[in-house]
Every structure is written in structure tokens, then in C-alpha cells.
Design a protein around this motif. Structure first.
Motif, PDB file in Angstrom:
ATOM      1  N   HIS A  79     -10.800  -1.212   1.747  1.00 44.24           N
ATOM      2  CA  HIS A  79      -9.553  -0.475   1.555  1.00 44.24           C
ATOM      3  C   HIS A  79      -8.629  -1.144   0.538  1.00 44.24           C
ATOM      4  O   HIS A  79      -7.537  -0.635   0.283  1.00 44.24           O
ATOM      5  CB  HIS A  79      -8.817  -0.339   2.893  1.00 44.24           C
ATOM      6  N   LYS A 127      -3.072   3.214  -5.850  1.00 45.87           N
ATOM      7  CA  LYS A 127      -3.320   2.902  -4.437  1.00 45.87           C
ATOM      8  C   LYS A 127      -2.180   3.431  -3.565  1.00 45.87           C
ATOM      9  O   LYS A 127      -2.406   3.967  -2.474  1.00 45.87           O
ATOM     10  CB  LYS A 127      -3.454   1.385  -4.278  1.00 45.87           C
ATOM     11  N   ASP A 131      -2.596   6.163  -0.684  1.00 40.39           N
ATOM     12  CA  ASP A 131      -2.183   5.899   0.701  1.00 40.39           C
ATOM     13  C   ASP A 131      -1.260   7.005   1.233  1.00 40.39           C
ATOM     14  O   ASP A 131      -1.379   7.440   2.391  1.00 40.39           O
ATOM     15  CB  ASP A 131      -1.479   4.545   0.788  1.00 40.39           C
TER      16      ASP A 131
END
Length: 699
Positions: A79, A127, A131
């Protein structure tokens, strides 16, 4: 907690590592918190601490090379975004890392401070956006999976793209099975009333580019064939440019609420006890039938039916038995009616039957008689043999009313006329009945105040020993002296008093007045005789009747043997078991009991043997015909003999001629009563008669 600016640099070359480190800690640029390691093993340890927000990875390390280096890092932190460092001559490996999950790669041959920091910022922002999107998607997924409604979406071609758990349950298709299949295969819907296929709501929403809904009666057929009533809302799905890309349908199972709606509608239009149509539904159907009859020039008939003396049963046996009897009555009425007829309960013991499109009015009379016959048969309820009759009024469209209200009113008026005619019969409405109905209502209003205004009086008629001519007793007869109308005969007001319940307080007054008067006569030394009081079914079955009799006897100081109650056969036979127990209670009190109007009812010898009766009073109908009709004479003779065998006194009512008296004397009848001996008279005249006795020429 992960810090997005916490960068893990895994670089085995010291020179290149220092250059990268200097570029990243330049105070002129946004600073990164850099942790530099030279070996893959050290990098994996740092990742295990879960504090890293970004990885800058050289694929050529002292302890690992090539794509295997990336795979180990990605496995340790799937992740965390990974930015790969590569040489121009090894760009193919860098591209392979992108396919396996790397965010991007940088070529060391073209690396400078600006390019490096820009690339890192881009990865961090990417990112962050991922998210946010993931969280939004996860929140939507959790919401869709947890809501009570079913959700199903399709693409522009109508193929299923998503099914939430509720939709899985309602359609019978799992998400894995449903996705990719045509919507119509997974979501089969039909019209509830016809079972014909409904229009595809997804196709409509896509074609018309607006929110659509199914018809209110739509039914979903689950994969296993189970049918579910549903409500839905179907809307098109648009892309960022407003183009329709598919549709989503949200639906729910409303089987329970729809069933409850149907049930509530049924309850609002049907009687809860008998499940027959109630007044509301009857009025609606009657209005519709009248509208049709008006267009087709057809006739229709309304029957208004009221049970005779139902209150007696309700009061004596309780409402539970009364309710069972009403249910039995309803079943018999429905059995008599045609399928096109409507049998309804208006409330209480009143029923209405609607006969639409009737060819001949005489057919209504046939049905009325059929219903009366059906109701007259014994009703066996909770161990009781109950008998009930009905009075029926009949009105016709268009003769007796042009609308529902007036037709019902006319039938109701005719029903009351049937009661006045002696009950247990039917009557067609006639215009003059309205006048009589108004007069009856007026009389009922006056009757309600008559007792408190002391308008009632008692007259007395003697009973005579036919062999000796001696007075054996007197019968107390109620009279109503109304100030404005004069003397009103009992047949005009007693039925009204019985139906309204006023007969109970009136009867209590009669009993007290009769007992008081006889006690007064006995106290002054007049003939020691008994006084007879007529007892209606309503009084006989009243809850506290026995206690009331006992109280009045005590308060008037009259010995029970001087009191006699007269009851008709119909009252006794209404509920045999209850009658036996009540009669036995009265006998235990010490009073005398007589069957009044004997011969007009339907009692039998077996029942008479069970009743603790002291006397039989022959109905005056037989007495009036004994000298003219041999058959009537034979009946009288047989009844007299039967009374003797049962050790009961036999009293002849309505004796009006010497020939009648002579016949009764010859055949051994014990007592007589009638105009031949004396008319009913006021108390003062009766006292004189008790002193002088019956005239010799009348003995």
C-alpha cells in the motif's frame, strides 16, 4: 502512524545516494524526512516498522538485483507508493515494475533536483487522491452493502455491473453470477394483477434519460419462483460529460406493507365479526348498482333484515354466544343468496341484502322466505340449541328510492312494519309506512319519559273457577294513559319497549305495583288470591331479574305463593337449557309459573315435562273456534287432558260466550278468563269485584 513525507531511500551506490539526499534536503525545496539504507534487507526492516510513506528504490542493490528487488519491497509494503530508480540500459526492468505495481520510475542518467522532487510530489499527490477515492468507494460499498434496499446497476447495454447483498437475496442471483448478464434475466418483473411482463425500467431510464418507477402493483419473480411485491426507483448514470453510461435501480420488498394495506382496506370495508361487507362497502356497491340500473332501466331490490329478540340471547347467554349466533346467521344468509348478491352486516343484529338486476320483484319475496326458513332452524352453539327469527323489509329501485340512502331507509321502514305485524315475516315498502314510522319514533320518544311521569296504570282481570264460579286469581295488565293521546293499547308500545330495553324498568314497575296492590287487598281481608304478571323475554333473561323479584317480594311483604309469572312458549323455547335453570330458580323462590298463549308456539310434550310449570293458558284463538270448528274442539280437549296428566292447571283465555264456557266446563277445564266474566278494570273496581264475586248469571 504513516507520514506521507517520510521517504525510505534504498540505494546501494554511496555517491548517488548522497546526491539524492542533498537534493531532497535542500532548504529551498519542501523538505522530506529521508531514511537512507544501502541494503534491501535493511530496507525491508524499515518497512516493517510501518512509518514510511514513500519508497525510492534502486533495483540494483548489493544484496538484490532486478525485478526480484521490486517484488520483495512490494510484498512487504503493497500500500506504499514505490518510485523505481533505473539506468537507461535497464529501462525494460523499470517498465516491468510499473506493470507489477510501481507508481513510476526515474532514469538516473537524467536525474536532477527538480525532476526528482517533482516526481516525488506527483507520487504523493497521486497516492493522496487514490486514498481519497478508495475511502469514498469503500464508504459507498459499505453503505450499499448495509442498507435495507436492494441496489443493482447496469452498463449502457443493460448488462449487470453491480448487485448488493439485499439485491442478491431478492433476485436469487449472487453477485458473481449476475454481473455481466442481461438485466432482464436477473430482474424478472410482472404486473401483479395480470402477471403480464412489465416494461424494463432500466431500458426506460436509459432511453428517456430520467428517473423512472414501476407500476404500484409490480411483482418481482425471484430466481426460485417466489413472488415479491416491490417498489423501485430507476435512474440513469452519467459520466463527467453528462453522457448516459448505464442505470441504477433501487428497490425494496413491500410484500408485508402491501399485504397490510390490502388487509386494512378489507377491514375498513368488512365487518370484523362476520367478514361480511359493512355499511361502507354496501353503500358503495349499492350506489354503483343504482347507476347501472339507471342506464339499463333494470330493477334492483334491497332487503333489510333484523333478528327478532336477539337481545334476549345476548343478555342471558353473553356476548360471546351472541357473536357466534351472528356468525351462524351470516353463513346461512350467504348460503341463501346468489353469487351476484351482496349480504352485509350493518351492525348489531341488522343485515342488508342487495339483489342487483332482479327480473321479477316476486323473486325477492321467495328469497326473503328462504332466508327466514333457514334462520328458523336451530343453531347449535357451545352446547346451546338456539332459535332465532327475523323480520325483513323490502324496498325496490326505482319505486321506493332513487339513491342508496333512501332505498335503505325505505327497507328499514318496511322492516319495522314487519315487526309491528308480529315479527317473523317480510313486508314490501309502501308509501304510507313512512307516516307510521314517524309516528312510531314519536311514540318511542314519549315512552322513554312515561315511567318518570307516572303515566302507566294497571288494570286487573279475574280468573274464574269454571266449576264453582269463584275468583281464583287476577291478571295485572299494563295500560299507558298518555296525556295527549289518551289510552294507548299495549300492542302499540310493548314491542317498542322490548326493542329499546325500556321493558325492563317498566316491567319492574309493573311487578312492584301489582305486588303492592295485592298486599293491600290482603291486608284489608279481601279474597286470598294470586296475581299474575306477564313476563317478556327481555325481562326473563335480564341479568339481575331474580334478585329484583326477591327484593320486591320482601319490600312489599307479599308471600311468593301469591305471585304468578306468565311466559309465552316462544320465550321459553328460545334457549331451553337457560329457561329450565331460570324457571327452577323462580320455583325455588316459591312463585307460580304459567305458559301463556299455549298452542301458538313450537313447544313439545318432552320440553313441557322439563319445565317446572304450574299452569297452561290456552290461547284465545282456539277458544274462539271451539263451538264452530270440530278440529279446534278436539285440540282443546286434548290439551285439557294433557294438562291433567302433567298435573298442571289449565286456564282458558278469551272466554266470551256462554257456549264457550259450557264446552270448557264439560271437558273439565279448570279455569277461565275473558270478557264473559269481566273486562279488565281499574284497581278500585277490581276490589269491589273481589268483595262481591262474579255475578251468578256469569258463573
Amino acid at each position: 502512524m504513516v507520514n506521507r513525507n517520510k521517504l525510505l531511500l534504498i540505494e546501494g551506490d554511496s555517491t548517488e545516494g548522497k546526491l539524492i539526499l542533498e537534493a531532497l534536503v535542500d532548504p529551498r525545496a519542501s523538505s522530506f524526512d529521508v531514511d537512507w539504507v544501502r541494503l534491501l534487507s535493511d530496507g525491508l526492516k524499515r518497512l516493517g516498522e510501518r512509518k514510511t510513506g514513500l519508497v525510492l528504490l534502486d533495483l540494483c542493490l548489493p544484496d538484490s538485483e532486478g525485478i526480484a528487488t521490486f517484488e520483495k519491497v512490494f510484498a512487504a509494503a503493497p500500500h506504499i507508493p514505490i518510485l523505481v530508480l533505473s539506468r537507461l540500459n535497464d529501462e525494460s526492468t523499470a517498465n516491468e515494475s510499473l506493470k507489477r505495481g510501481a507508481y513510476d520510475y526515474l532514469l538516473k542518467d537524467h536525474l536532477d533536483r527538480y525532476t526528482l522532487t517533482r516526481a516525488l510530489r506527483h507520487v504523493i499527490e497521486r497516492k493522496r487522491v487514490e486514498d481519497v477515492l478508495f475511502n469514498e468507494k469503500e464508504r459507498a460499498q459499505v453503505t450499499l452493502n448495509s442498507i435495507g434496499d436492494a441496489v443493482l446497476s447496469t452498463d449502457i447495454s443493460g448488462n449487470v455491473t453491480y448487485v448488493n447483498p439485499v439485491a442478491e437475496s431478492m433476485t436469487g442471483w449472487s453477485r458473481q453470477e449476475a454481473v455481466g448478464r442481461p438485466f432482464a434475466e436477473v430482474f424478472q418483473i410482472v404486473e401483479g394483477s395480470t402477471h403480464k411482463p412489465s416494461r424494463n425500467p432500466v431500458d426506460m431510464a436509459i432511453a428517456e434519460n430520467k428517473t423512472m418507477s414501476l407500476t404500484p402493483t409490480c411483482v418481482l419473480i425471484r430466481r426460485d419462483g417466489l413472488e415479491l411485491a416491490i417498489e423501485d426507483s430507476t435512474a440513469p448514470i452519467h459520466d463527467r460529460f453528462g453522457k448516459v453510461t448505464g442505470a441504477v435501480i433501487v428497490f425494496r420488498d413491500v410484500s408485508a406493507s402491501r399485504a397490510m394495506t390490502i388487509k386494512m382496506s378489507h377491514l375498513a370495508q368488512h365487518d370484523s365479526l362476520t367478514d361480511l361487507p359493512n355499511r361502507v362497502l354496501l353503500t358503495d356497491r349499492l350506489t354503483q348498482v343504482i347507476s347501472l340500473a339507471r342506464r339499463t332501466s333494470e330493477q334492483l331490490v334491497v332487503l333489510f333484515l333484523d333478528l327478532d329478540h336477539f337481545k334476549n340471547i345476548n343478555d342471558s347467554l353473553g356476548h360471546a354466544i351472541g357473536d357466534k349466533l351472528l356468525q351462524s346467521v351470516a353463513q346461512r344468509l350467504v348460503a341463501c343468496a346468489r353469487h351476484s348478491d351482496t349480504v352485509s352486516r350493518q351492525g348489531g343484529d341488522e343485515f342488508v341484502v342487495l339483489l342487483p338486476q332482479i327480473a321479477h320483484v316476486a323473486d325477492a319475496a321467495v328469497l326473503a322466505q328462504k332466508m327466514m326458513t333457514a334462520l328458523a332452524a336451530p343453531h347449535f352453539i357451545a352446547g346451546n340449541e338456539l332459535r332465532i327469527n327475523a323480520s325483513i323489509g323490502i324496498s325496490r329501485y326505482p319505486n321506493d328510492g332513487q339513491d342508496a340512502e333512501n332505498l335503505l331507509k325505505s327497507a328499514d321502514t318496511a322492516m319495522y312494519y314487519a315487526k309491528e305485524k308480529g315479527r317473523n315475516n317480510f313486508q314490501f315498502f309502501k308509501a304510507d309506512m313512512t307516516t307510521r314510522a314517524v309516528a312510531r319514533q314519536s311514540l318511542e320518544g314519549l315512552l322513554g319519559r312515561a315511567l318518570e311521569r307516572h303515566e302507566f296504570v294497571l288494570h286487573y282481570q279475574p280468573k274464574v273457577d269454571l266449576q264453582t264460579g269463584e275468583i281464583t286469581g287476577i291478571e295485572a295488565l299494563l295500560r299507558w294513559l298518555q296525556p295527549d293521546r289518551g289510552l294507548i293499547p299495549p300492542p302499540q308500545f310493548v314491542p317498542i319497549a322490548e326493542e329499546s330495553g325500556l321493558i325492563v324498568p317498566i316491567g319492574r314497575w309493573v311487578l312492584r305495583e301489582a305486588c303492592t296492590q295485592l298486599r293491600a287487598w290482603l291486608d284489608v281481608g279481601l279474597r286470598r288470591i294470586s296475581v299474575a304478571v306477564n313476563l317478556s323475554g327481555v325481562e326473563f333473561r335480564a341479568k339481575h331479574f331474580l334478585e329484583g323479584v326477591r327484593t320486591i317480594l320482601e319490600e312489599t311483604r307479599l308471600e311468593p305463593r301469591f305471585l304468578e309469572f306468565e311466559l309465552t312458549e316462544s320465550v321459553l323455547m328460545n334457549h331451553v337449557e337457560g329457561s329450565v335453570s331460570r324457571l327452577q330458580a323462580l320455583k325455588a323462590l316459591g312463585v307460580q309459573l304459567a305458559v301463556d298463549d299455549f298452542g301458538t308456539g313450537y313447544s313439545s310434550l318432552s320440553y313441557l315435562r322439563r319445565f317446572p310449570i304450574d299452569a297452561l293458558k290456552l290461547d284465545q284463538f282456539f277458544i274462539h273456534h271451539i263451538t264452530a270448528d270440530p278440529n279446534e274442539a278436539a285440540i282443546i280437549s286434548a290439551v285439557i287432558d294433557m294438562g291433567k296428566k302433567l298435573k298442571q292447571r289449565v286456564i282458558a283465555e278469551g272466554v266470551e260466550t256462554r257456549e264457550q264456557r259450557n264446552f270448557l266446563q264439560v271437558h273439565g277445564c279448570g279455569e277461565g278468563q275473558g270478557y264473559y266474566f269481566s273486562h279488565p278494570m281499574a284497581a278500585e273496581e277490581c276490589a269491589k269485584l273481589l268483595r262481591t264475586g262474579i255475578a251468578k248469571n256469569r258463573q
